[in-house]
Design a protein around this motif. Structure first.
Motif, PDB file in Angstrom:
ATOM      1  N   LEU A 469       0.763  -1.241   0.007  1.00 51.38           N
ATOM      2  CA  LEU A 469       0.051   0.026   0.072  1.00 51.38           C
ATOM      3  C   LEU A 469       0.846   1.261   0.015  1.00 51.38           C
ATOM      4  O   LEU A 469       0.562   2.257  -0.603  1.00 51.38           O
ATOM      5  CB  LEU A 469      -1.015   0.035   1.148  1.00 51.38           C
ATOM      6  N   ARG A 470       1.997   1.282   0.832  1.00 57.27           N
ATOM      7  CA  ARG A 470       2.720   2.400   0.982  1.00 57.27           C
ATOM      8  C   ARG A 470       3.966   2.465   0.128  1.00 57.27           C
ATOM      9  O   ARG A 470       4.949   2.771   0.723  1.00 57.27           O
ATOM     10  CB  ARG A 470       2.931   2.844   2.547  1.00 57.27           C
ATOM     11  N   ARG A 537      -6.241  -7.983   0.359  1.00 61.14           N
ATOM     12  CA  ARG A 537      -5.875  -8.505   1.625  1.00 61.14           C
ATOM     13  C   ARG A 537      -5.279  -7.326   2.502  1.00 61.14           C
ATOM     14  O   ARG A 537      -5.361  -6.990   3.648  1.00 61.14           O
ATOM     15  CB  ARG A 537      -4.886  -9.716   1.742  1.00 61.14           C
ATOM     16  N   ALA A 538      -4.342  -6.694   1.704  1.00 58.61           N
ATOM     17  CA  ALA A 538      -3.648  -5.437   2.119  1.00 58.61           C
ATOM     18  C   ALA A 538      -4.565  -4.302   2.795  1.00 58.61           C
ATOM     19  O   ALA A 538      -4.254  -3.872   3.690  1.00 58.61           O
ATOM     20  CB  ALA A 538      -2.474  -4.955   1.226  1.00 58.61           C
ATOM     21  N   VAL A 539      -5.551  -4.094   1.819  1.00 59.96           N
ATOM     22  CA  VAL A 539      -6.474  -3.247   2.136  1.00 59.96           C
ATOM     23  C   VAL A 539      -7.280  -3.577   3.812  1.00 59.96           C
ATOM     24  O   VAL A 539      -7.352  -2.837   4.430  1.00 59.96           O
ATOM     25  CB  VAL A 539      -7.530  -3.104   1.415  1.00 59.96           C
ATOM     26  N   LYS A 540      -7.611  -4.785   3.539  1.00 56.80           N
ATOM     27  CA  LYS A 540      -8.321  -5.333   4.750  1.00 56.80           C
ATOM     28  C   LYS A 540      -7.511  -5.147   5.877  1.00 56.80           C
ATOM     29  O   LYS A 540      -7.932  -4.762   6.977  1.00 56.80           O
ATOM     30  CB  LYS A 540      -8.733  -6.677   4.764  1.00 56.80           C
ATOM     31  N   GLU A 541      -6.390  -5.774   5.901  1.00 55.55           N
ATOM     32  CA  GLU A 541      -5.573  -5.689   7.056  1.00 55.55           C
ATOM     33  C   GLU A 541      -5.115  -4.245   7.563  1.00 55.55           C
ATOM     34  O   GLU A 541      -4.864  -4.218   8.695  1.00 55.55           O
ATOM     35  CB  GLU A 541      -4.150  -6.670   6.621  1.00 55.55           C
ATOM     36  N   ALA A 542      -4.917  -3.308   6.617  1.00 56.40           N
ATOM     37  CA  ALA A 542      -4.503  -2.011   6.824  1.00 56.40           C
ATOM     38  C   ALA A 542      -5.888  -1.439   7.799  1.00 56.40           C
ATOM     39  O   ALA A 542      -5.494  -0.875   8.803  1.00 56.40           O
ATOM     40  CB  ALA A 542      -4.333  -1.155   5.760  1.00 56.40           C
TER      41      ALA A 542
END
Length: 589
Positions: A469-470, A537-542
């Protein structure tokens, strides 16, 4: 054992396995949205912080498709609770002039309310509507409270502005419609001290059974009471579902009851926004269905009370006593005998049958001190006072209901009493009781067993081949290599997703990752689906990590290039690299 293989044999086996893993990792780095080589990654130059480098909190650490991690983790993950640091007295407009409210006859505070279950705590605390019970302010000074039924919000506003009542009622989203006129006189500027409830099924949208999701309302007629919680609810649903208010033909009536009657009478109207019991009666009629209620979107409509600024200045002890009395009554309402008693008090004051009053209690969730703390003081709460206030301004300005510059939320929000009560274990030890406990479900189960309400498309610019994400990249600026975020809007977008997830507190949410088809035919579809899954998954975990959301409410899916954003333009790669948030009603579970 005699048949045990020798050590060199196992070493050879492990060498083959490690070789296959290395080959898979090399191939993973060769596919993605576009065949662009990854740039050199540099260490963080500006230190950790939101929007900085490093992997997403709780994410895959830069894995997925990129091989070994080459950036330091972001060690400054925002905490779940971050209090506002200002003191209310520093922001609230000073009261100028002589107090202009109606004098307190027999030391009686006049408290306005409407026909709504959320007012049950003050009705219980006051032992009914009449000024009979003697309240004790801090320091022992006695006073009384008269509950004044004013169901029409315009009449309530006028009575409040004229000083005929000292305390007004509203849903928080309604207040921006009032404060523009109040701001001209500092004495009547509202001071919001307490949230009494979240609507918990009392408000809803009923549609014809041909309407399956919010998006299907495009080009259709939707009837509602204007400048009301119904309108705010409708506007939120439309925008969250990917529509603009102009996409729907709004039909305005005076009250929610009239909206229900119009929908029932006119079959050309596709949907209506109203409240219980009308929404449930309409939904049961043949050809109709419930699209969504505040049982699912349960952190959106917040009922609050507010005092005139001049009254609050003159009587801070009475304000504090009201806050305490309402909280104390909330704790009593957990008992069945007390609920029966307050239902009778409500029936007497509202002039309705006691059975109806008792059934109303389920339409609102009384918010205790811990929940008020989250609403007023926690800056990181995506469904707090500030965010609802700003969202109301945003939506009402889109439809032209408000034209002036917004009044800042901190010029009406006063959490000083809440902070004081937080020093007492009686209040500080309360818990947030408005959290549903759900079991995890697969994407397939959610789609098969639940009705979809809306789809919200978000755009995060993932670096090609990456689910980070970043992600940061090196750019030439004035001839120098400067490290910059690949997508500087990531945190803003995640906040929007978290706000949607928090507002739909009882919904199931599926996060779908999508990629473009620029490498179609060159790499296996399964590999691209894995990349899209890692992005979801990255969006959810963030958001789960940052906003302390229930992981079990979410499911993720990776669709690769299978579902273009626009069937008419399937090769619009920029449009197809996206994440979609699908909200499903969980009321049937």
């Amino acid at each position: 054992m005699a048949n045990e293989p020798k050590a060199p044999f196992w070493l050879a086996v492990w060498a083959v396995i490690l070789g296959l893993v290395a080959l898979a990792a090399w191939r993973a780095g060769m596919f993605g949205d576009r065949p662009v080589p990854a740039p050199r990654a540099a260490p963080m130059a500006g230190g950790p912080g939101p929007g900085g480098g490093g992997p997403a909190p709780g994410g895959d650490g830069g894995s997925g498709t990129e091989g070994p991690m080459s950036e330091a983790p972001d060690v400054a993950v925002p905490t779940t609770v971050k209090e506002y640091t200002f003191k209310p007295a520093e922001r609230l407009p000073p009261v100028k002039g002589v107090s202009a409210y109606k004098p307190l006859e027999n030391d009686t505070v006049r408290f306005a309310l409407n026909v709504w279950a959320g007012w049950s705590p003050i009705i219980l605390a006051n032992d009914g509507f009449k000024p009979g019970k003697v309240w004790q302010a801090p320091g022992g000074r006695p006073f009384k409270v008269e509950l004044v039924l004013i169901d029409d919000p315009v009449q309530m506003r006028d009575a409040y502005a004229a000083g005929e009542v000292h305390v007004g009622w509203a849903t928080l989203d309604m207040l921006p419609l009032f404060v523009d006129s109040f701001a001209k006189d500092s004495r009547i500027m509202p001071r919001v001290y307490q949230q009494v409830d979240f609507s918990n099924g009392g408000d809803g949208i009923v549609v014809r059974d041909t309407i399956k999701t919010v998006k299907d309302l495009a080009g259709k007629k939707l009837v509602m009471a204007q400048n009301s919680p119904s309108q705010f609810f409708a506007l939120n649903m439309l925008v969250a579902g990917g529509l603009q208010p102009a996409d729907v033909e709004m039909i305005y009536v005076t009250t929610a009851f009239e909206a229900a009657a119009a929908f029932n009478r006119d079959k050309s109207i596709a949907g209506c926004v109203s409240w219980a019991p009308d929404i449930y009666n309409l939904a049961e009629a043949k050809g109709n269905r419930m699209l969504v209620t505040t049982k699912t979107a349960n952190r959106l409509i917040a009922d609050v009370w507010f005092a005139r600024a001049d009254f609050a200045k003159d009587h801070p002890d009475k304000v504090e006593a009201l806050v305490r009395g309402i909280f104390d009554a909330m704790s009593e309402l957990n008992r069945e005998d007390v609920r029966a008693r307050v239902a009778q008090l409500m029936a007497d004051g509202y002039t309705i049958p006691a059975a109806d009053a008792l059934s109303m209690l389920g339409d609102a969730h009384s918010t205790n001190w811990a929940e008020n703390y989250q609403f007023f003081l926690n800056r990181n709460n995506p469904a707090n006072f500030e965010r609802i206030w700003k969202q109301a301004y945003y939506l009402y300005r889109k439809v032209g209901a408000i034209s002036n510059n917004p009044v800042p939320f901190d010029q009406v929000m006063d959490f000083s009493v809440l902070q004081k009560l937080g020093t007492e274990p009686k209040y500080a030890e309360t818990k947030d009781e408005y959290t549903a406990v759900v079991q995890p479900r697969s994407v397939g189960q959610i789609r098969a067993e639940n009705d979809e309400i809306l789809t919200n498309t978000i755009v995060i610019k993932f670096f090609p081949n990456s689910s980070e994400l970043r992600k940061t990249v090196i750019k030439k600026i004035d001839g120098k290599d400067v490290e910059q975020p690949y997508d500087p809007r990531v945190d803003l977008v995640l906040d929007e997703v978290a706000a949607l997830a928090k507002q739909f507190g009882n919904a199931r949410i599926v996060i779908e990752g999508h990629t473009d088809s620029s490498m179609k035919g060159a790499v296996p579809a399964a590999m691209v689906k894995e990349l899209s899954l890692q992005r979801a998954r990255a969006v959810k975990e963030a958001i789960v990590e940052k906003f302390d959301l229930d992981d079990n409410r979410f499911a993720v899916d990776g669709l690769g290039w299978d579902r273009p954003a626009d069937d008419d333009h399937p090769d619009d790669h920029a449009l197809n690299r996206r994440v979609e948030i699908k909200v499903y009603s969980a009321e049937k579970e």
